[in-house]
Enzyme design. Structure first.
Site, PDB file in Angstrom:
ATOM      1  N   HIS A   1       1.422 -10.573  -2.454  1.00 40.62           N
ATOM      2  CA  HIS A   1       0.549 -11.451  -3.547  1.00 40.62           C
ATOM      3  C   HIS A   1       0.948 -11.820  -4.746  1.00 40.62           C
ATOM      4  CE1 HIS A   1      -0.530  -8.073  -6.260  1.00 40.62           C
ATOM      5  NE2 HIS A   1      -0.386  -7.173  -5.291  1.00 40.62           N
TER       6      HIS A   1
ATOM      7  N   ASP B   1       4.136  -4.985  -8.918  1.00 40.43           N
ATOM      8  CA  ASP B   1       2.873  -5.166  -8.099  1.00 40.43           C
ATOM      9  C   ASP B   1       2.367  -6.635  -8.422  1.00 40.43           C
ATOM     10  OD1 ASP B   1       0.423  -5.084  -6.693  1.00 40.43           O
ATOM     11  OD2 ASP B   1      -0.454  -3.538  -7.998  1.00 40.43           O
TER      12      ASP B   1
ATOM     13  N   GLU C   1      -5.723 -11.202  -4.711  1.00 39.19           N
ATOM     14  CA  GLU C   1      -5.714  -9.843  -3.983  1.00 39.19           C
ATOM     15  C   GLU C   1      -6.180  -8.656  -4.917  1.00 39.19           C
ATOM     16  OE1 GLU C   1      -3.534  -6.095  -2.599  1.00 39.19           O
ATOM     17  OE2 GLU C   1      -3.737  -6.843  -4.716  1.00 39.19           O
TER      18      GLU C   1
ATOM     19  N   ASP D   1       4.223  -5.588  -0.193  1.00 43.25           N
ATOM     20  CA  ASP D   1       3.479  -5.506  -1.903  1.00 43.25           C
ATOM     21  C   ASP D   1       3.792  -4.158  -2.166  1.00 43.25           C
ATOM     22  OD1 ASP D   1       1.433  -5.157  -3.790  1.00 43.25           O
ATOM     23  OD2 ASP D   1      -0.019  -5.013  -2.304  1.00 43.25           O
TER      24      ASP D   1
HETATM   25 ZN    ZN Z   1      -0.324  -5.079  -5.138  1.00 41.53          ZN
END
Ligand code: ZN
Ligand code: NAG
Ligand code: NAG
Length: 494
Positions: free
Chosen positions: A264, A276, A309, A338
């Protein structure tokens, strides 16, 4: 034998002036470098810095991230790829400010949730607290019977965190008349941040989360029959915004046999999202960049950078729920990347209930362990973009280095910067992902069963369809709220 033959042919063709260089997993492994992986991360961090500190859905940092990926994919040296974007809309929410003033006029540390409803402005909601004292193994404020005898009409309910979804507590508070909720933590530390989900819009009351010490002190005062008046003020924006998934696909390879990799591209609003999921986004960029030079693919390879996401897997669910059964059948394997560079990494390789998952999982696992990394198999959860693929019955795997302390203490925080990365883990995982993508691109895929049959697809479509219906209703509600919101104050866009 094979690599030698391939090498011989490639150099023969190259010597004839033809730019044919055959794909091998080893070449991809060599081409994916720490330096380039980190360069992307530096750029994602810079994009966030220049755009209010994040790359979140609905905000300019996300658009800039899409442009960054597209700029790369549309360079002339990517002529062996096609790339495209898939637009979709979703309800955007941003809390511009939140404050809690306590009974003694004191300013209380408070955190807003995502999709937190706003209060009237500029006055906020000022009301006496009412406690929700039942706190059993099912949590506090989670079930109807735990609210028995509590008339919260005209009051702000004091509720403890834990055991059930916060949105459930807030729904019950609303049906019992509460104007708002103050949610206190169930453990020491900063007030929590979480999402209520867009589907909660219209069903929940405004909320602020506070520390456990403050919540318990107020609870004691209520138990002593004291009146505890607090003020909660939340300035929140809700509106429909457009966003995008980005795709790149090799032109070469059988279109009926597609190997997919996804990461993402959005972050949370709280930070730049370098681990992230800048880590996975960077890995996919470098793997695609490596693939762009080579020929000889038997199967097609499709890369996906998912949008929204962090708002509930919205981009990947939009994609999977719009695949026709035939299109879904062509996707032979999905890999999810991810958070693959956590600073104190674990080396989890996803493997689910589908025996076909091991076709990819085993290769990732073996590649990592053969390079000395302590890889282990871990089950899928429900919180990343593999969900839509699993529901379609598509064999899936992926890598994950851990979220939250101790693996990644800056998870979903402003400190998820380039400092929040273990470059060695990121490189090892990106290389494993690239090597395995190349292996599958070259494989007959004979040992890999196609996805489970169309009934799975139907189930998926109806479940995801219901989810999208909930989001649509929420969006309609938000649009109505907005047109009569905030005492005539114009809703600014950001
Ligand atoms: Zn994530
Ligand atoms: C998103 O919403 C805008 C405005 O409502 C509309 O013009 C656009 O077509 C929508 N986009 C998609 C992909 O539905
Ligand atoms: C509640 O707090 C807000 C923000 O600090 C303030 O503007 C407002 O006047 C307060 N409301 C009351 C009734 O004190």
């Amino acid at each position: 034998m094979k690599p030698t033959v391939a090498f011989g042919l490639a150099s023969f063709l190259a010597s004839r002036g033809l730019a044919t260089d055959l794909l091998t997993p080893e070449k991809i492994e060599t081409d994916v470098t720490t330096e380039e992986l980190q360069r992307n991360l530096w750029n994602f961090n810079y994009i966030a810095d220049r755009n209010g500190g994040n790359r979140a859905f609905g905000l300019p940092g996300y658009k800039a991230s899409v442009d960054y990926v597209l700029e790369r994919l549309q360079r002339p040296d990517f002529h062996k790829f096609t790339s495209w974007v898939q637009p979709f809309n979703h309800t955007f929410n941003q809390v511009r400010s939140i404050s809690v003033t306590g009974p003694d006029g004191e300013d209380v540390e408070v955190v807003a949730l995502i999709y937190n409803p706003g209060t009237p402005l500029p006055d906020g909601i000022t009301a006496p607290l009412i406690d929700t004292p039942v706190d059993d193994e099912r949590g506090s404020g989670c079930f109807e019977d735990q609210w028995e005898g509590i008339d919260a009409t005209g009051r702000i309910a004091l509720v403890k965190r834990g055991a059930c979804a916060i949105a459930d507590k807030l729904r019950l508070a609303k049906t019992h008349g509460a104007l708002a909720v103050i949610l206190y933590n169930n453990a020491e530390g900063r007030p929590i941040q979480a999402t209520l989900g867009a589907e909660s819009i219209g069903q929940v009351v405004p909320v602020g989360t506070i520390r456990i010490e403050v919540g318990e002190a107020w609870k004691e005062r209520l138990a002593a029959d004291e009146e505890v008046v607090v003020n909660l003020t939340v300035d929140a924006v809700f509106e429909e915004r457009e966003t995008w998934n980005v795709f790149a696909e090799t032109k070469e390879g059988d279109p009926d046999n597609v190997v997919m990799l996804g990461a993402h591209l959005d972050s949370v609003q709280a930070g730049p999202g370098v681990n992230d999921d800048g880590s996975g986004s960077s890995a996919l960029l470098e793997i695609a960049t490596a693939f762009r030079r080579y020929d000889g693919l038997r199967n097609r390879v499709r890369f996906a950078w998912w949008g929204a996401e962090e708002s509930g897997l919205v981009g990947s669910l939009h994609y999977t729920s719009n695949l026709s059964p035939d299109e879904a059948d062509r996707v032979r394997f999905y890999f999810n990347y991810d958070m693959i560079g956590s600073p104190y990494p674990v080396f989890a390789v996803y493997e689910g209930d589908n025996p076909a998952d091991s076709f990819g999982a085993r290769r990732l696992h073996d590649h990592l362990t053969s390079h000395g990394y302590p890889a282990y198999y871990g089950a899928f959860g429900t919180s990343s973009d593999y969900v839509g693929f699993l529901e379609l019955g598509i064999p899936s795997s992926g890598l994950f280095t851990g979220a939250g302390a101790p693996a990644a203490p800056c998870y979903h925080l402003a400190c998820d910067t380039t400092e929040n990365i273990d470059a060695d883990a990121l490189t090892a995982n990106a290389r494993a992902a690239g090597v395995v993508a190349a292996q599958l691109a070259l494989d007959s895929l004979e040992g890999l069963p196609r996805r489970a049959d169309a009934t799975v697809n139907l189930r998926h479509r109806s479940r995801i369809g219901r989810q999208f219906d909930r989001w649509r209703r929420a969006a309609e509600f938000a649009a109505v709220e907005k047109s009569c919101s905030a005492h005539g104050e114009k809703v600014r866009t950001v």
